[in-house]
Design a protein around this motif. Structure first.
Motif, short mmCIF file in Angstrom:
data_model
loop_
_atom_site.label_atom_id
_atom_site.label_comp_id
_atom_site.label_asym_id
_atom_site.label_seq_id
_atom_site.Cartn_x
_atom_site.Cartn_y
_atom_site.Cartn_z
N PHE A 1 13.60 29.89 5.38
CA PHE A 1 14.35 29.49 6.57
C PHE A 1 13.38 28.93 7.59
N GLN A 2 13.94 28.17 8.52
CA GLN A 2 13.11 27.53 9.53
C GLN A 2 12.68 28.56 10.57
N ILE A 3 11.42 28.53 10.93
CA ILE A 3 10.89 29.43 11.97
C ILE A 3 10.57 28.60 13.20
N VAL A 4 11.14 28.99 14.32
CA VAL A 4 10.95 28.24 15.57
C VAL A 4 10.24 29.12 16.58
N ASP A 5 9.08 28.65 17.03
CA ASP A 5 8.34 29.33 18.09
C ASP A 5 8.93 28.88 19.42
N MET A 6 9.59 29.77 20.11
CA MET A 6 10.29 29.40 21.32
C MET A 6 9.35 28.97 22.45
N ASN B 1 17.61 21.08 -0.21
CA ASN B 1 19.06 20.90 -0.30
C ASN B 1 19.76 22.06 0.41
N PRO B 2 19.60 22.15 1.73
CA PRO B 2 20.13 23.32 2.45
C PRO B 2 21.66 23.38 2.44
N LYS B 3 22.19 24.53 2.10
CA LYS B 3 23.64 24.76 2.18
C LYS B 3 24.01 25.30 3.55
N HIS B 4 23.07 25.99 4.16
CA HIS B 4 23.25 26.50 5.52
C HIS B 4 21.95 26.31 6.29
N GLU B 5 22.09 26.09 7.57
CA GLU B 5 20.90 26.00 8.42
C GLU B 5 20.58 27.40 8.94
N ILE B 6 19.46 27.93 8.51
CA ILE B 6 19.04 29.26 8.95
C ILE B 6 17.77 29.09 9.79
N VAL B 7 17.85 29.56 11.02
CA VAL B 7 16.73 29.41 11.95
C VAL B 7 16.36 30.78 12.51
N PHE B 8 15.08 31.10 12.44
CA PHE B 8 14.56 32.37 12.96
C PHE B 8 13.80 32.06 14.24
N LEU B 9 14.31 32.55 15.37
CA LEU B 9 13.69 32.30 16.67
C LEU B 9 12.71 33.42 16.99
N THR B 10 11.50 33.07 17.32
CA THR B 10 10.49 34.06 17.65
C THR B 10 9.51 33.45 18.63
N ARG B 11 8.50 34.20 18.98
CA ARG B 11 7.40 33.68 19.79
C ARG B 11 6.20 34.57 19.57
N GLU B 12 5.02 34.06 19.85
CA GLU B 12 3.81 34.82 19.63
C GLU B 12 3.84 36.12 20.45
N GLY B 13 3.52 37.22 19.79
CA GLY B 13 3.49 38.51 20.47
C GLY B 13 4.83 39.22 20.51
N PRO C 1 27.59 35.89 21.47
CA PRO C 1 28.22 34.60 21.81
C PRO C 1 27.18 33.52 22.03
N ALA C 2 27.57 32.29 21.73
CA ALA C 2 26.66 31.16 21.95
C ALA C 2 26.37 31.01 23.43
N PRO C 3 25.15 30.66 23.79
CA PRO C 3 24.82 30.50 25.20
C PRO C 3 25.57 29.32 25.82
N TYR D 1 18.56 32.44 24.16
CA TYR D 1 18.51 33.60 23.28
C TYR D 1 17.21 34.36 23.49
N GLY D 2 17.28 35.66 23.26
CA GLY D 2 16.06 36.45 23.23
C GLY D 2 15.41 36.31 21.85
N THR D 3 14.24 36.90 21.71
CA THR D 3 13.58 36.89 20.40
C THR D 3 13.31 38.33 19.97
N PRO D 4 13.43 38.58 18.66
CA PRO D 4 13.80 37.64 17.60
C PRO D 4 15.30 37.46 17.51
N THR D 5 15.72 36.29 17.07
CA THR D 5 17.13 35.99 16.83
C THR D 5 17.23 35.14 15.58
N VAL D 6 18.23 35.44 14.76
CA VAL D 6 18.51 34.62 13.58
C VAL D 6 19.80 33.85 13.82
N LEU D 7 19.72 32.54 13.67
CA LEU D 7 20.89 31.68 13.81
C LEU D 7 21.24 31.12 12.43
N ILE D 8 22.51 31.24 12.06
CA ILE D 8 23.00 30.66 10.81
C ILE D 8 24.05 29.63 11.18
#
Length: 220
Positions: free
Chosen positions: A178-183, A142-154, A211-213, A195-202
């Motif tokens: 929160f959702q973890i996204v491997d870019m 039941n998400p109240k906000h969408e939280i996404v963590f952008l990362t990548r291996e290494g 600013p948004a890309p 976006y660069g990594t790591p970045t947290v998007l709410i």
């Protein structure tokens, strides 16, 4: 505290209508457990059709997760578990762990990073707290906000930033999943590739105020 029963009592029963799947994996971590023991334990869960049970005799998943998760050290485990449970055969393996994954996550050759996880292997900030686990689970169904963590291996900045972000959520008593996204797995047309990594998007906005890309600059 009875290990897997936490998933039944604190998650499944607390949210009977949640569209979730619960996977319970049994493995002979102490050397004396058997497939029959696993069947008996599985039968005690009743008729909740959201549960799936597995027997991992060769402990493949505990071994794989041991290299994915930052587990307590051998010394911390020995002090917490005692000699009867801290055996040479289960060092560097993940068991008595509770992992929450977003429904969009795809499993590959190794386990992906969970959105949230806890354990019963040592006295640290991830030691199982059913109330925290329940809050994290509820925030995913039941998400109240969408939280996404952008990362990548290494990505060298990911461990520190994730640790600080989780600590901030914990201190404020907020859900910690929160959702973890491997870019490296994201399509190049996805605007988040800017976006660069790591970045947290709410809710789609950068936590740090960047600013948004410009979507026009992303390949179509």
């Amino acid at each position: 505290m009875s290990g897997a029963s936490v998933a039944l009592d604190d998650l499944a029963k607390a949210f009977p209508d949640a569209e979730a799947q619960f996977f319970v994996l049994w493995a002979p971590m102490l050397g004396h457990e058997s497939h029959d023991d696993a069947v008996q334990q599985s039968n005690s869960f009743g008729g909740d059709e959201r549960f799936r049970f597995y027997w991992d005799e060769k402990r493949r998943l505990p071994s794989s997760l041991g290299s994915t998760l930052q587990l307590p050290s051998d010394q911390e485990r020995a002090e917490f578990l005692g000699p009867e449970k801290h055996l040479p055969s289960n060092q560097n393996q993940a068991w008595d762990v509770y992992l929450l994954y977003d429904k969009e996550v795809t499993w590959g050759s190794k386990p992906p990073e969970p959105s949230f996880w806890m354990h019963q292997l040592g006295q640290d900030e991830r030691l199982l707290d059913p109330a925290r686990l329940k809050r994290a689970f509820e925030s995913m169904i039941n998400p109240k906000h969408e939280i996404v963590f952008l990362t990548r291996e290494g990505c060298k900045g990911t461990p520190l930033m994730r640790s600080r972000f989780e600590e901030a959520l914990r201190r404020k008593g907020l859900p910690e999943a929160f959702q973890i996204v491997d870019m490296d797995d994201v399509d190049e047309a996805d605007v988040r590739t800017a976006y660069g990594t790591p970045t947290v998007l709410i809710d789609g906005k950068d936590l740090m105020g960047a600013p948004a890309p410009d979507a026009s600059g992303v390949p179509s």
